[in-house]
Design a protein around this motif. Structure first.
Motif, PDB file in Angstrom:
ATOM      1  N   GLU A 660       0.823  -1.211   0.000  1.00 49.09           N
ATOM      2  CA  GLU A 660       0.000   0.000   0.000  1.00 49.09           C
ATOM      3  C   GLU A 660       0.854   1.258   0.000  1.00 49.09           C
ATOM      4  OE1 GLU A 660      -3.101  -0.166   2.996  1.00 49.09           O
ATOM      5  OE2 GLU A 660      -3.518  -2.194   2.295  1.00 49.09           O
ATOM      6  N   ILE A 692     -11.871  -7.819   3.719  1.00 52.06           N
ATOM      7  CA  ILE A 692     -11.139  -6.560   3.946  1.00 52.06           C
ATOM      8  C   ILE A 692      -9.970  -6.389   2.964  1.00 52.06           C
ATOM      9  CG2 ILE A 692     -11.808  -6.406   6.383  1.00 52.06           C
ATOM     10  CD1 ILE A 692      -8.797  -7.251   6.927  1.00 52.06           C
ATOM     11  N   HIS A 693      -9.873  -7.278   1.986  1.00 49.77           N
ATOM     12  CA  HIS A 693      -8.799  -7.128   0.989  1.00 49.77           C
ATOM     13  C   HIS A 693      -9.166  -5.996   0.028  1.00 49.77           C
ATOM     14  CE1 HIS A 693      -8.372 -11.335   2.286  1.00 49.77           C
ATOM     15  NE2 HIS A 693      -7.086 -11.138   2.082  1.00 49.77           N
ATOM     16  N   ASP A 694      -8.311  -4.988  -0.061  1.00 48.07           N
ATOM     17  CA  ASP A 694      -8.691  -3.901  -0.962  1.00 48.07           C
ATOM     18  C   ASP A 694      -7.560  -3.403  -1.849  1.00 48.07           C
ATOM     19  OD1 ASP A 694      -7.177  -2.534   0.848  1.00 48.07           O
ATOM     20  OD2 ASP A 694      -8.712  -1.070   1.399  1.00 48.07           O
ATOM     21  N   SER A 738     -15.340  -6.382  -5.693  1.00 39.98           N
ATOM     22  CA  SER A 738     -14.126  -7.168  -5.528  1.00 39.98           C
ATOM     23  C   SER A 738     -14.305  -8.128  -4.357  1.00 39.98           C
ATOM     24  CB  SER A 738     -12.954  -6.214  -5.265  1.00 39.98           C
ATOM     25  OG  SER A 738     -11.752  -6.930  -5.161  1.00 39.98           O
ATOM     26  N   THR A 742     -12.957 -17.245  -0.836  1.00 34.32           N
ATOM     27  CA  THR A 742     -14.082 -18.112  -1.181  1.00 34.32           C
ATOM     28  C   THR A 742     -15.263 -17.832  -0.261  1.00 34.32           C
ATOM     29  OG1 THR A 742     -12.647 -19.696  -0.114  1.00 34.32           O
ATOM     30  CG2 THR A 742     -13.179 -20.123  -2.381  1.00 34.32           C
TER      31      THR A 742
HETATM   32  C1  B12 Z   1      -2.486  -8.884   1.156  1.00 37.10           C
HETATM   33  C2  B12 Z   1      -3.347  -9.991   1.691  1.00 37.10           C
HETATM   34  C3  B12 Z   1      -4.016  -9.772   2.909  1.00 37.10           C
HETATM   35  C4  B12 Z   1      -3.989  -8.437   3.634  1.00 37.10           C
HETATM   36  C5  B12 Z   1      -5.016  -7.491   2.992  1.00 37.10           C
HETATM   37  C6  B12 Z   1      -4.662  -6.023   3.117  1.00 37.10           C
HETATM   38  C7  B12 Z   1      -5.472  -5.184   2.203  1.00 37.10           C
HETATM   39  N1  B12 Z   1      -5.595  -3.945   2.590  1.00 37.10           N
HETATM   40  O1  B12 Z   1      -5.973  -5.615   1.164  1.00 37.10           O
HETATM   41  C8  B12 Z   1      -4.387  -8.883   5.097  1.00 37.10           C
HETATM   42  C9  B12 Z   1      -3.106  -9.244   5.819  1.00 37.10           C
HETATM   43  C10 B12 Z   1      -5.152  -7.876   5.921  1.00 37.10           C
HETATM   44  C11 B12 Z   1      -5.129 -10.169   4.806  1.00 37.10           C
HETATM   45  C12 B12 Z   1      -6.048 -10.715   5.696  1.00 37.10           C
HETATM   46  C13 B12 Z   1      -6.616 -11.953   5.495  1.00 37.10           C
HETATM   47  N2  B12 Z   1      -6.358 -12.821   4.474  1.00 37.10           N
HETATM   48 CO1  B12 Z   1      -5.369 -12.370   2.928  1.00 37.10          CO
HETATM   49  N3  B12 Z   1      -4.217 -12.219   1.445  1.00 37.10           N
HETATM   50  C14 B12 Z   1      -3.475 -11.235   1.004  1.00 37.10           C
HETATM   51  C15 B12 Z   1      -2.701 -11.695  -0.261  1.00 37.10           C
HETATM   52  C16 B12 Z   1      -1.276 -12.048   0.131  1.00 37.10           C
HETATM   53  C17 B12 Z   1      -2.593 -10.712  -1.423  1.00 37.10           C
HETATM   54  C18 B12 Z   1      -3.894 -10.122  -1.902  1.00 37.10           C
HETATM   55  C19 B12 Z   1      -3.582  -8.975  -2.833  1.00 37.10           C
HETATM   56  O2  B12 Z   1      -3.627  -7.838  -2.431  1.00 37.10           O
HETATM   57  N4  B12 Z   1      -3.168  -9.314  -4.077  1.00 37.10           N
HETATM   58  C20 B12 Z   1      -2.733  -8.332  -5.052  1.00 37.10           C
HETATM   59  C21 B12 Z   1      -3.929  -7.707  -5.740  1.00 37.10           C
HETATM   60  C22 B12 Z   1      -3.465  -6.620  -6.681  1.00 37.10           C
HETATM   61  O3  B12 Z   1      -4.561  -8.737  -6.471  1.00 37.10           O
HETATM   62  P1  B12 Z   1      -6.166  -8.894  -6.517  1.00 37.10           P
HETATM   63  O4  B12 Z   1      -6.758  -8.467  -5.282  1.00 37.10           O
HETATM   64  O5  B12 Z   1      -6.479 -10.240  -7.028  1.00 37.10           O
HETATM   65  O6  B12 Z   1      -6.608  -7.819  -7.602  1.00 37.10           O
HETATM   66  C23 B12 Z   1      -6.369  -7.882  -8.998  1.00 37.10           C
HETATM   67  C24 B12 Z   1      -7.405  -8.693  -9.780  1.00 37.10           C
HETATM   68  O7  B12 Z   1      -7.990  -9.751  -9.057  1.00 37.10           O
HETATM   69  C25 B12 Z   1      -8.381  -7.685 -10.242  1.00 37.10           C
HETATM   70  N5  B12 Z   1      -9.477  -7.260  -9.373  1.00 37.10           N
HETATM   71  C26 B12 Z   1      -9.579  -7.136  -8.054  1.00 37.10           C
HETATM   72  N6  B12 Z   1     -10.718  -6.615  -7.667  1.00 37.10           N
HETATM   73  C27 B12 Z   1     -11.414  -6.373  -8.779  1.00 37.10           C
HETATM   74  C28 B12 Z   1     -12.654  -5.834  -8.965  1.00 37.10           C
HETATM   75  C29 B12 Z   1     -13.162  -5.709 -10.253  1.00 37.10           C
HETATM   76  C30 B12 Z   1     -14.482  -5.120 -10.467  1.00 37.10           C
HETATM   77  C31 B12 Z   1     -12.401  -6.161 -11.359  1.00 37.10           C
HETATM   78  C32 B12 Z   1     -12.970  -6.077 -12.728  1.00 37.10           C
HETATM   79  C33 B12 Z   1     -11.143  -6.678 -11.185  1.00 37.10           C
HETATM   80  C34 B12 Z   1     -10.643  -6.793  -9.891  1.00 37.10           C
HETATM   81  O8  B12 Z   1      -7.576  -6.567 -10.483  1.00 37.10           O
HETATM   82  C35 B12 Z   1      -6.540  -6.473  -9.494  1.00 37.10           C
HETATM   83  C36 B12 Z   1      -5.329  -5.859 -10.130  1.00 37.10           C
HETATM   84  O9  B12 Z   1      -4.798  -6.632 -11.156  1.00 37.10           O
HETATM   85  C37 B12 Z   1      -3.556 -12.930  -0.700  1.00 37.10           C
HETATM   86  C38 B12 Z   1      -2.795 -14.010  -1.470  1.00 37.10           C
HETATM   87  C39 B12 Z   1      -2.803 -13.734  -2.955  1.00 37.10           C
HETATM   88  N7  B12 Z   1      -1.670 -13.894  -3.550  1.00 37.10           N
HETATM   89  O10 B12 Z   1      -3.822 -13.379  -3.527  1.00 37.10           O
HETATM   90  C40 B12 Z   1      -4.106 -13.422   0.647  1.00 37.10           C
HETATM   91  C41 B12 Z   1      -5.431 -14.179   0.682  1.00 37.10           C
HETATM   92  C42 B12 Z   1      -6.427 -13.542  -0.256  1.00 37.10           C
HETATM   93  N8  B12 Z   1      -5.856 -13.999   2.071  1.00 37.10           N
HETATM   94  C43 B12 Z   1      -6.410 -15.043   2.578  1.00 37.10           C
HETATM   95  C44 B12 Z   1      -6.893 -15.150   3.916  1.00 37.10           C
HETATM   96  C45 B12 Z   1      -7.420 -16.507   4.337  1.00 37.10           C
HETATM   97  C46 B12 Z   1      -6.883 -14.041   4.777  1.00 37.10           C
HETATM   98  C47 B12 Z   1      -7.399 -14.022   6.224  1.00 37.10           C
HETATM   99  C48 B12 Z   1      -8.689 -14.788   6.507  1.00 37.10           C
HETATM  100  C49 B12 Z   1      -6.264 -14.490   7.123  1.00 37.10           C
HETATM  101  C50 B12 Z   1      -6.623 -14.759   8.564  1.00 37.10           C
HETATM  102  N9  B12 Z   1      -6.419 -15.987   8.908  1.00 37.10           N
HETATM  103  O11 B12 Z   1      -7.037 -13.893   9.282  1.00 37.10           O
HETATM  104  C51 B12 Z   1      -7.607 -12.502   6.457  1.00 37.10           C
HETATM  105  C52 B12 Z   1      -9.030 -12.090   5.976  1.00 37.10           C
HETATM  106  C53 B12 Z   1      -9.612 -10.952   6.610  1.00 37.10           C
HETATM  107  C54 B12 Z   1     -10.931 -10.609   5.898  1.00 37.10           C
HETATM  108  N10 B12 Z   1     -12.026 -10.734   6.596  1.00 37.10           N
HETATM  109  O12 B12 Z   1     -10.966 -10.246   4.748  1.00 37.10           O
HETATM  110  C55 B12 Z   1      -6.495 -16.189   1.568  1.00 37.10           C
HETATM  111  C56 B12 Z   1      -7.900 -16.415   0.980  1.00 37.10           C
HETATM  112  C57 B12 Z   1      -8.164 -17.898   0.782  1.00 37.10           C
HETATM  113  C58 B12 Z   1      -9.445 -18.152   0.068  1.00 37.10           C
HETATM  114  N11 B12 Z   1      -9.325 -18.757  -1.108  1.00 37.10           N
HETATM  115  O13 B12 Z   1     -10.499 -17.848   0.527  1.00 37.10           O
HETATM  116  C59 B12 Z   1      -5.395 -15.764   0.542  1.00 37.10           C
HETATM  117  C60 B12 Z   1      -5.640 -16.250  -0.880  1.00 37.10           C
HETATM  118  C61 B12 Z   1      -4.055 -16.287   1.088  1.00 37.10           C
HETATM  119  C62 B12 Z   1      -3.962 -17.791   1.060  1.00 37.10           C
HETATM  120  N12 B12 Z   1      -3.337 -18.324   0.071  1.00 37.10           N
HETATM  121  O14 B12 Z   1      -4.415 -18.470   1.960  1.00 37.10           O
HETATM  122  N13 B12 Z   1      -4.771 -10.698   3.595  1.00 37.10           N
END
Ligand code: B12
Length: 803
Positions: A660, A692-694, A738, A742
Motif C-alpha cells: 500500500e 477486507i482485501h482492498d 471485488s 471463497t
Molecule cells: C495482502 C493480503 C491480505 C492483507 C489485505 C490487506 C489489504 N488492505 O488488502 C491482510 C493481511 C489484511 C489479509 C487478511 C486476510 N487474508 Co489475505 N491475502 C493477502 C494476499 C497475500 C494478497 C492479496 C492482494 O492484495 N493481491 C494483489 C492484488 C493486486 O490482487 P487482486 O486483489 O487479485 O486484484 C487484482 C485482480 O484480481 C483484479 N481485481 C480485483 N478486484 C477487482 C474488482 C473488479 C471489479 C475487477 C474487474 C477486477 C478486480 O484486479 C486487481 C489488479 O490486477 C492474498 C494471497 C494472494 N496472492 O492473492 C491473501 C489471501 C487472499 N488472504 C487469505 C486469507 C485466508 C486471509 C485471512 C482470513 C487471514 C486470517 N487468517 O485472518 C484474512 C481475511 C480478513 C478478511 N475478513 O478479509 C487467503 C484467501 C483464501 C481463500 N481462497 O479464501 C489468501 C488467498 C491467502 C492464502 N493463500 O491463503 N490478507
C-alpha cells in the motif's frame, strides 16, 4: 493439599466445556455467557458443582469473555465478583477436598500491533485490571486460556505477574500445524512463558486429544514447569445446524491419560466436553502418577516462532546493528531511519545470522525509546531471536517489555551496581544474559582472574533464582595489536570458564584485529580457535565471507553439516558476496536496494517500498507496470508462503502495508493525469461484505480514474444495501465488486442479485483472485475482469452500451 503442591505433583483435574452446558440451560445464540453470572447464578453454580462432583480439582470461573475491551471496568468487576461467588458456592456445596478456583481469562478480542491496532501496554493494562479484581476476590490461581497470539499471551501473563501474587496457568490454542495463529511454536512459547514466570503451561481447545497429543509432547520435552492439556471432544462439525463433537468420554479419557507416564499432570476438557468426560478422565487416571518434572538444562532463547539452543551448534549473532565505528548507521539512528536498520537485519538473516544483536546507543538519541521501537519494528519483519544490547537499564527494560519471546540480554558484568540493575530484569522478563568478565577493578589480565569474576557473577545470579543455564559468559576479546598475549588470555579464559562453570560462552570476535590490516584474516582464525575451545555463539559480521566461511567450515569439519550441504551452499554464494565486498562504498543497504521493490514488499518494509517506488517512477518507470511486475508478484509470493505456512499473519500484514505504501506513491504521481474514454462517467466500486482485501480494488480504482471515470469508492467490507444506495444515488451505470476469499463470494452474489433487482440500469463487473469467468457468470455478474486493465475495458463497454 495446597494448590501449588498439587500443581507440581499432579494429577490435577480441570473442568470441561461451559458453553454447550449453558446452551442446554437456555443460553441463546449470541448471548454473552459471562452475563449469566449475574442473571442466572444458580445455573453457573450448578455447572461448577457438577464438575467438582465429577472429580475436577480446579474449576475455571465463567469469565472467559470479561475484559475491559468489551465491558466497563465496573461491569468487569461486577461480573468477576459474581462469577467467583458462583464458584465459591459450588465449592462449598461440593464439600470435597482439594477443590480450587481459577480466575479464567481469554483473548481480549483485539489484535496487538503490528497485527492489529492494540498497543502492547494497553493490552497489559486491560489484563492488569482483571488481575487486581481476581486477587481481591481470593481465587487460588489465574487461568489464561485459548490464546492464539504469543504477544497477547505475554501481555496477559506480565499483567498477572505485576498485579497479583497468584500462580498463573497459561494455555494456548494451536492449529493442526502445531503453530499459533501468529506462528508461535510450543518450544518458543514455552521458553517465553517460563521466562516470564508462568507456573504451568500448555494447550487447550482447537483440536481433539489425539491431534493435540504431539503438541503436548513437545511441551513436555521443552518445559521445566507443569504441563496442562484441555482438548476439545474432537473437531467440531456441523450436523443439522448444530455443532457436534465425535470423541466420546471413554476414548477422550484414554487418549489424554496416555500422556500421564510422559509427564502430563494437569488435564481437563474444552469445547464439547461435559462432566461425564471429566468423570471418565478421573477414572482412567486412577492409580497413575506422572513422573517428577525434569528441569531442562539447555540454554534457549526464542522469538515469536523460533528457538535457538545455545551450546549445541555454535550460533552466529549478527553484529551489524551496532553503531560503534559505523558512521552510516549512526546517521540512520540520529535521523530515526528505521528502514536502514531493518535492511541490515534482513541482509544478515539472508547470510545465515541466527540471532541479531540490536544496539542503538549513540549520543543524542533517546535510547530507551529508540531501542523499544527498533525491537518492535524488527520483529515485524524478521522472526530471528534478538540480542538486546545496551548499557542503559531503562532501555533494556523498555525493550524487554515489548520483545515477543525470550531475549538474549547483553549484558551484565561483575560490577555490583550493574548486577543490581540487570538481574532483577532477567528474573522478571526472562532471558539468557551475557555476562562480561569485568568488574570494578577492570578486566583481569589472566584467565583465572576472569574465571573468578564469572564465579562471582554466578553467585549473585543465584540470589535472584537465575539458573546457570540462563547465563553465558563473554571472556572479552582484546586487541592483539595492543597486547601480544591478548588473544591467548581470552581463549584460555573461554576454555576455563566453560570447563569450570558449565555455562555457555559468547565472544564479539571482531575486536581482536582492531588497528591491523586485512582484519578478517586474523578474525576468522581467532574465531576458529574460539570455536575449537567450545564457543557457543560468536557476535560477528555474517556478510563477511571469511568470517562466515570459518564458521561454516568449522561446522562441516566437526560433523555438523550433513553431506556438506551448508558448505556447498555457502561456496555457491561466494562470488556474490565477493562482488558486494569489492564494490566501492558497498554496504548492506546498497546491495539490498538493488534487489528492489519486490523484495521490500515481500519483506514488509513500508518506507523502503515507498522510496523505491518513488525512485522507480522518477527513473521513468510506468506506475502500472510497477504494480504488475513488482507489487503483485510480491504479494503472490507472500500469499504462497502464507498458504504453505512458512509465513504468518504478521508478515502478510506487513507486506500488505508495504504494498500500500508503494501504491500510494504511484497514486500520488498519477493524480491529475486523467485522460480517456471514461469522461466523468460514474462508477461505484467496493470490496464486498466480510472481505477486507482492498489492494486489488484500489488498483482498479487508480486505473479507472486514469481513464477519466468518476469513481465512488465505498471501501471494503461493504454491505449489499450500501452498494445499492450509492448506485441509486448516483444513478451509476457501472458498479465494480471485488472479493478475494471463497467465503466472501456469496456476499458478492447477494450484492449482484440485489443490484439487478433494484437498480436494473446498472451493469455489474466483478473481480478478485478467487473468481473465474465461469463463476462470475454463475452469480449473474455482467462481466468479469481478471485485472485492472480488464476492469477499464469492461467499464468502457458498459458505458458505451448504456449510452
Ligand atoms: C495482502 C493480503 C491480505 C492483507 C489485505 C490487506 C489489504 N488492505 O488488502 C491482510 C493481511 C489484511 C489479509 C487478511 C486476510 N487474508 Co489475505 N491475502 C493477502 C494476499 C497475500 C494478497 C492479496 C492482494 O492484495 N493481491 C494483489 C492484488 C493486486 O490482487 P487482486 O486483489 O487479485 O486484484 C487484482 C485482480 O484480481 C483484479 N481485481 C480485483 N478486484 C477487482 C474488482 C473488479 C471489479 C475487477 C474487474 C477486477 C478486480 O484486479 C486487481 C489488479 O490486477 C492474498 C494471497 C494472494 N496472492 O492473492 C491473501 C489471501 C487472499 N488472504 C487469505 C486469507 C485466508 C486471509 C485471512 C482470513 C487471514 C486470517 N487468517 O485472518 C484474512 C481475511 C480478513 C478478511 N475478513 O478479509 C487467503 C484467501 C483464501 C481463500 N481462497 O479464501 C489468501 C488467498 C491467502 C492464502 N493463500 O491463503 N490478507
Amino acid at each position: 493439599m495446597r494448590f501449588t503442591e498439587l500443581l507440581r505433583t499432579g494429577p490435577l483435574f480441570l473442568d470441561g466445556g461451559m458453553g454447550s452446558l449453558l446452551q442446554a440451560r437456555g443460553l441463546r445464540p449470541g448471548e454473552a455467557p459471562e452475563k449469566w453470572n449475574l442473571t442466572h447464578p444458580e445455573a453457573i453454580t450448578a455447572i461448577h458443582r457438577e464438575y467438582y462432583e465429577a472429580g475436577t480439582n480446579l474449576v475455571a470461573t465463567n469469565t472467559f469473555g470479561v475484559h475491559p475491551e468489551r465491558y466497563t471496568p465496573a461491569e468487569c468487576e461486577q461480573m468477576i465478583r459474581a462469577a467467583v461467588a458462583c464458584a465459591e458456592k459450588a465449592r462449598q456445596e461440593a464439600g470435597g477436598k482439594d477443590l480450587f478456583i481459577g480466575l479464567d481469562t481469554g483473548p481480549c478480542g483485539k489484535l496487538l500491533r503490528p497485527l492489529g491496532t492494540l498497543d502492547f501496554e494497553d493490552a497489559v493494562k486491560g489484563f492488569a485490571l482483571i488481575a487486581r479484581i481476581a486477587a481481591d476476590c481470593g481465587v487460588d490461581c489465574i487461568f489464561i486460556e485459548t490464546m492464539n497470539d504469543g504477544a497477547e499471551t505475554r501481555a496477559a501473563l506480565l499483567a498477572m505477574k505485576e498485579n497479583c501474587g497468584l500462580p498463573v496457568l497459561v494455555s494456548n490454542a494451536y492449529g493442526a500445524d502445531g503453530k499459533l495463529m501468529t506462528g508461535g511454536t510450543p518450544e518458543a512459547v514455552t521458553a517465553m512463558l517460563e521466562g516470564l514466570g508462568a507456573d504451568a503451561v500448555g494447550v487447550n481447545c482447537s483440536l481433539g486429544p489425539e491431534a493435540l497429543a504431539p503438541i503436548v509432547e513437545r511441551y513436555l520435552a521443552a518445559a521445566s514447569v507443569p504441563v496442562l492439556m484441555k482438548p476439545n471432544a474432537g473437531l467440531p462439525r456441523e450436523q443439522d445446524g448444530k455443532t457436534v463433537y465425535d470423541v466420546l468420554p471413554e476414548e477422550f479419557a484414554a487418549r489424554v491419560t496416555e500422556l500421564i507416564p510422559k509427564g502430563l499432570r494437569i488435564m481437563g476438557g474444552c469445547c464439547g466436553t461435559t462432566p461425564e468426560y471429566i468423570r471418565a478422565l478421573v477414572k482412567a487416571a486412577e492409580g497413575q502418577v506422572p513422573p517428577a518434572i525434569e528441569p531442562k538444562e539447555h540454554t534457549v532463547i526464542a522469538s515469536r516462532g523460533q528457538t535457538v539452543i545455545l551450546g549445541r551448534d555454535p550460533a552466529v549473532i549478527g553484529e551489524r546493528i551496532n553503531p560503534t565505528g559505523k558512521k552510516r548507521l549512526r546517521k540512520a539512528l540520529e535521523e530515526g531511519d528505521m528502514a536502514y536498520i531493518l535492511n541490515e537485519a534482513l541482509a544478515q538473516e539472508e547470510r545465515g545470522a541466527e540471532i541479531l544483536d540490536v544496539n542503538v546507543g549513540t549520543p543524542g538519541v533517546d535510547e530507551p525509546a529508540l531501542l523499544a521501537q527498533a525491537v518492535q519494528e524488527l520483529q515485524a519483519v524478521t522472526d530471528l531471536p534478538l540480542q538486546l544490547d545496551t548499557a542503559d537499564p531503562e532501555a533494556m527494560e523498555r525493550a524487554l517489555r515489548v520483545y515477543n519471546g525470550k531475549a538474549m540480554i547483553n549484558s551484565v558484568n561483575g560490577k555490583q551496581e550493574v548486577m543490581d540493575a540487570i538481574f532483577p530484569l532477567v528474573k522478571k522478563y526472562g532471558g539468557a544474559v551475557v555476562a562480561l568478565t569485568l568488574d570494578e577493578d577492570g578486566i583481569p589480565g589472566t584467565a583465572e582472574g576472569r574465571l573468578a569474576i564469572a564465579e562471582k557473577i554466578l553467585r549473585e545470579a543465584e540470589k535472584y533464582g537465575i539458573g546457570r543455564k540462563d547465563i553465558l559468559f563473554d571472556p572479552l576479546t582484546m586487541t592483539v595489536s595492543a597486547e601480544g598475549s591478548a588473544a591467548q588470555v581470552t581463549l584460555d579464559a573461554l576454555r576455563l570458564i566453560r570447563e569450570r562453570t558449565g555455562c555457555g560462552t559468547v565472544l564479539g570476535v571482531s575486536n581482536v584485529s582492531f588497528g591491523l590490516p586485512a582484519r578478517e584474516v586474523l578474525g576468522s582464525v581467532f574465531l576458529t580457535m574460539a570455536l575449537e575451545r567450545g564457543l557457543s555463539a560468536a557476535i560477528m559480521n555474517p556478510l563477511n565471507d571469511r568470517m562466515t566461511g570459518a564458521m561454516v567450515s568449522f561446522r562441516t569439519l566437526t560433523g555438523r553439516d550433513e553431506n556438506c550441504g551448508a558448505y556447498i551452499r555457502f561456496a555457491g554464494e561466494l562470488p556474490a558476496m565477493q562482488a558486494v565486498a569489492a564494490a566501492p562504498g558497498a554496504g548492506t543497504a546498497k546491495e539490498t536496494e538493488a534487489k528492489g521493490l519486490r523484495r521490500a514488499v515481500v519483506k514488509g518494509l513500508c518506507r523502503e517500498a515507498a522510496r523505491l517506488a518513488g525512485e522507480a517512477l522518477d527513473g521513468g518507470r510506468d506506475g502500472l507496470e510497477l504494480v504488475q511486475q513488482e507489487i503483485i508478484p510480491a504479494l503472490d509470493e507472500v500469499g504462497r508462503g502464507f498458504e504453505a505456512k512458512t509465513l504468518f499473519l504478521p508478515q502478510l500484514m506487513m507486506s500488505a502495508e508495504a504494498a500500500e505504501a508503494a501504491f500510494r506513491e504511484i497514486k500520488a504521481r498519477a493524480a491529475g493525469k486523467a485522460e480517456g474514454a471514461g469522461a466523468g462517467c460514474p462508477v461505484v466500486l467496493a470490496t464486498v461484505k466480510g472481505d477486507i482485501h482492498d489492494i486489488g480494488k484500489n488498483i482498479v480504482r487508480l486505473l479507472l480514474e486514469n481513464y477519466g471515470f468518476e469513481v465512488t469508492d465505498l471501501g471494503r467490507d461493504v454491505a449489499p444495501e450500501t452498494v445499492l444506495e450509492a448506485v441509486e444515488r448516483l444513478h451509476a451505470p457501472v458498479c465494480g465488486l471485488s472479493a478475494l476469499m471463497t467465503t466472501t463470494v456469496p456476499a458478492m452474489a447477494e450484492t449482484v442479485t440485489l443490484l439487478h433487482e433494484k437498480a436494473p440500469w446498472c451493469r455489474v463487473m466483478v473481480g478478485g483472485a478467487v473468481l473465474t469467468e465461469e463463476y462470475a457468470r454463475e452469480i449473474g455478474a455482467d462481466g468479469y475482469g481478471r485485472d485492472a486493465m480488464a476492469a477499464v475495458r469492461l467499464a468502457e463497454r458498459f458505458t458505451r452500451e448504456n449510452a
